[in-house]
Design a protein around this motif. Structure first.
Motif, mmCIF file in Angstrom:
data_model
loop_
_atom_site.group_PDB
_atom_site.id
_atom_site.type_symbol
_atom_site.label_atom_id
_atom_site.label_comp_id
_atom_site.label_asym_id
_atom_site.label_seq_id
_atom_site.Cartn_x
_atom_site.Cartn_y
_atom_site.Cartn_z
ATOM 1 N N ILE A 190 0.822 -1.162 -0.029
ATOM 2 C CA ILE A 190 -0.151 0.047 0.053
ATOM 3 C C ILE A 190 0.761 1.205 0.034
ATOM 4 C CG2 ILE A 190 -1.770 1.578 1.433
ATOM 5 C CD1 ILE A 190 -2.833 -1.102 2.301
ATOM 6 N N TYR A 191 1.885 1.192 0.997
ATOM 7 C CA TYR A 191 2.654 2.569 1.061
ATOM 8 C C TYR A 191 3.650 2.929 0.164
ATOM 9 C CZ TYR A 191 -0.532 2.395 5.238
ATOM 10 O OH TYR A 191 -1.525 2.067 6.164
ATOM 11 N N GLN A 257 -8.810 6.568 3.462
ATOM 12 C CA GLN A 257 -9.793 7.731 2.846
ATOM 13 C C GLN A 257 -8.689 8.594 2.258
ATOM 14 O OE1 GLN A 257 -11.738 9.272 6.500
ATOM 15 N NE2 GLN A 257 -12.763 7.377 6.731
ATOM 16 N N ARG A 258 -7.432 8.525 2.312
ATOM 17 C CA ARG A 258 -6.473 9.414 1.721
ATOM 18 C C ARG A 258 -5.800 9.046 0.670
ATOM 19 N NH1 ARG A 258 -3.926 12.106 7.344
ATOM 20 N NH2 ARG A 258 -5.840 12.073 8.419
ATOM 21 N N PHE A 259 -6.213 7.596 0.082
ATOM 22 C CA PHE A 259 -5.450 6.864 -0.923
ATOM 23 C C PHE A 259 -5.490 7.724 -2.218
ATOM 24 C CE2 PHE A 259 -6.117 2.370 0.909
ATOM 25 C CZ PHE A 259 -5.015 2.562 1.795
ATOM 26 N N PHE A 287 -0.749 0.058 -8.237
ATOM 27 C CA PHE A 287 -1.805 1.241 -8.715
ATOM 28 C C PHE A 287 -0.767 2.220 -8.909
ATOM 29 C CE2 PHE A 287 -4.140 -1.717 -6.330
ATOM 30 C CZ PHE A 287 -5.177 -2.131 -6.900
ATOM 31 N N TYR A 288 -1.154 2.863 -10.243
ATOM 32 C CA TYR A 288 -0.270 4.106 -10.409
ATOM 33 C C TYR A 288 -0.814 5.048 -11.622
ATOM 34 C CZ TYR A 288 1.541 1.505 -14.590
ATOM 35 O OH TYR A 288 1.636 1.232 -15.883
ATOM 36 N N CYS A 289 -0.277 6.167 -11.919
ATOM 37 C CA CYS A 289 -0.686 6.926 -13.058
ATOM 38 C C CYS A 289 0.515 6.889 -14.100
ATOM 39 C CB CYS A 289 -1.136 8.240 -12.584
ATOM 40 S SG CYS A 289 -1.296 9.415 -13.784
ATOM 41 N N ARG A 290 -0.106 6.307 -15.260
ATOM 42 C CA ARG A 290 1.036 6.085 -16.365
ATOM 43 C C ARG A 290 1.634 7.599 -16.840
ATOM 44 N NH1 ARG A 290 -3.104 2.610 -18.405
ATOM 45 N NH2 ARG A 290 -2.371 0.466 -18.263
#
Length: 294
Positions: A190-191, A257-259, A287-290
């Motif tokens: 997660i972190y 809630q802050r993910f 999980f990521y933004c390309r």
């Protein structure tokens, strides 16, 4: 499985109830958890005073006045319930699933510690993936579960220079390198996802690409900063509740809630608006933004 912030939350919650207290009795309701309890386990705990609690990676370490260390790992579903002498649960509850039986008689209650003030500490673990061991304090660094663990990410030894040294020549993806417990202690899925997003670094990037012939890429400084930041923020929020984890006052951890990216596949990136992507690395979801992470 609980990660560093959740284990830190549990450890801090147990401190006021356990430190300075003498263990008057130990009830073992089965021969072991993930592994058998060590020989004379209950005997070595009984009559000993708990001098301090600390955390190493994802392990809770309970120091005893005998010079022994009680090591605890929560596994996937382990939690503690602290019952006051009157039976009230007002000293803190630490859950990953349903609560313990009122007297430690629940079907998944496996260890009950009776303290000198009448407090009972109940360890509950439905899947029994937790671990408890006891060993002399001078064997801490050589213990089979602790030997070779990397630096603590919230400690002074964790730095861009340290990561550059460990990443040099490493072809593994950046996320996998950070999850290696021999590199950094206690970091979890997660972190790492959240820290890489904050730092603008792709989880697919090869770790060695952040190392220079002399020194390191400045983005390693940002990565160290954001790892510290995301862990500190999560601890302050009481960890993340993905199932039924709760911290010392019985409230759920609030960091989920802050993910910004974790478990947000298909949702819009808060920076660029592009959809958050998911990929599988070493059997774990990333999980990521390309667009924002390179």
């Amino acid at each position: 499985m609980p990660e560093l912030p959740e284990v830190e939350t549990v450890m801090r919650g147990l401190k006021p109830a356990l430190e300075g207290r003498r263990i008057e009795g130990v009830l073992l309701k089965r021969p072991g958890l993930r592994f058998p309890f060590p020989e004379r386990f209950a005997e070595r705990l009984t009559g000993r005073t708990i001098t301090s609690l600390s955390r190493r990676a994802k392990y809770i370490l309970v120091s005893l006045d005998s010079g022994d260390i009680l090591l605890i790992h929560l596994g996937m579903t382990g939690r503690f319930t602290v019952l006051s002498p009157a039976g009230a649960r007002n000293l803190g509850e630490f859950y990953f699933e349903a609560g313990a039986g009122e007297g430690g008689e629940g079907s998944h209650d496996h260890v009950v510690l009776g303290l000198d003030d009448g407090t009972r500490v109940i360890y509950t673990d439905p899947r029994r993936f937790g671990v408890m061991d006891i060993f002399p304090e001078d064997e801490t660094t050589s213990h089979k579960l602790l030997a070779g663990i990397g630096v603590e990410p919230l400690g002074n030894a964790f730095s861009a220079e340290y990561l550059a040294d460990r990443f040099r020549g490493k072809a593994a993806p950046l996320k996998a390198a950070l999850l290696d417990q021999h590199v950094v202690a206690g970091l979890g899925n997660i972190y790492v996802c959240e820290a890489l997003y904050r730092a603008g670094l792709s989880p697919r990037r090869k770790a060695r690409t952040l190392v220079r012939r002399k020194g390191h890429d400045p983005r390693l400084n940002a990565l160290v900063h954001h790892i510290r930041e995301v862990l500190s923020d999560a601890i302050a929020a009481g960890g993340s509740t993905l199932q039924d984890f709760a911290h010392t006052d019985g409230e759920a951890g609030a960091f989920q809630q802050r993910f910004l990216v974790y478990d947000r596949e298909g949702e819009s990136c808060q920076r660029c608006g592009r959809k958050i992507a998911r990929l599988v690395q070493s059997g774990r979801s990333t999980f990521y933004c390309r667009k924002c992470q390179s």
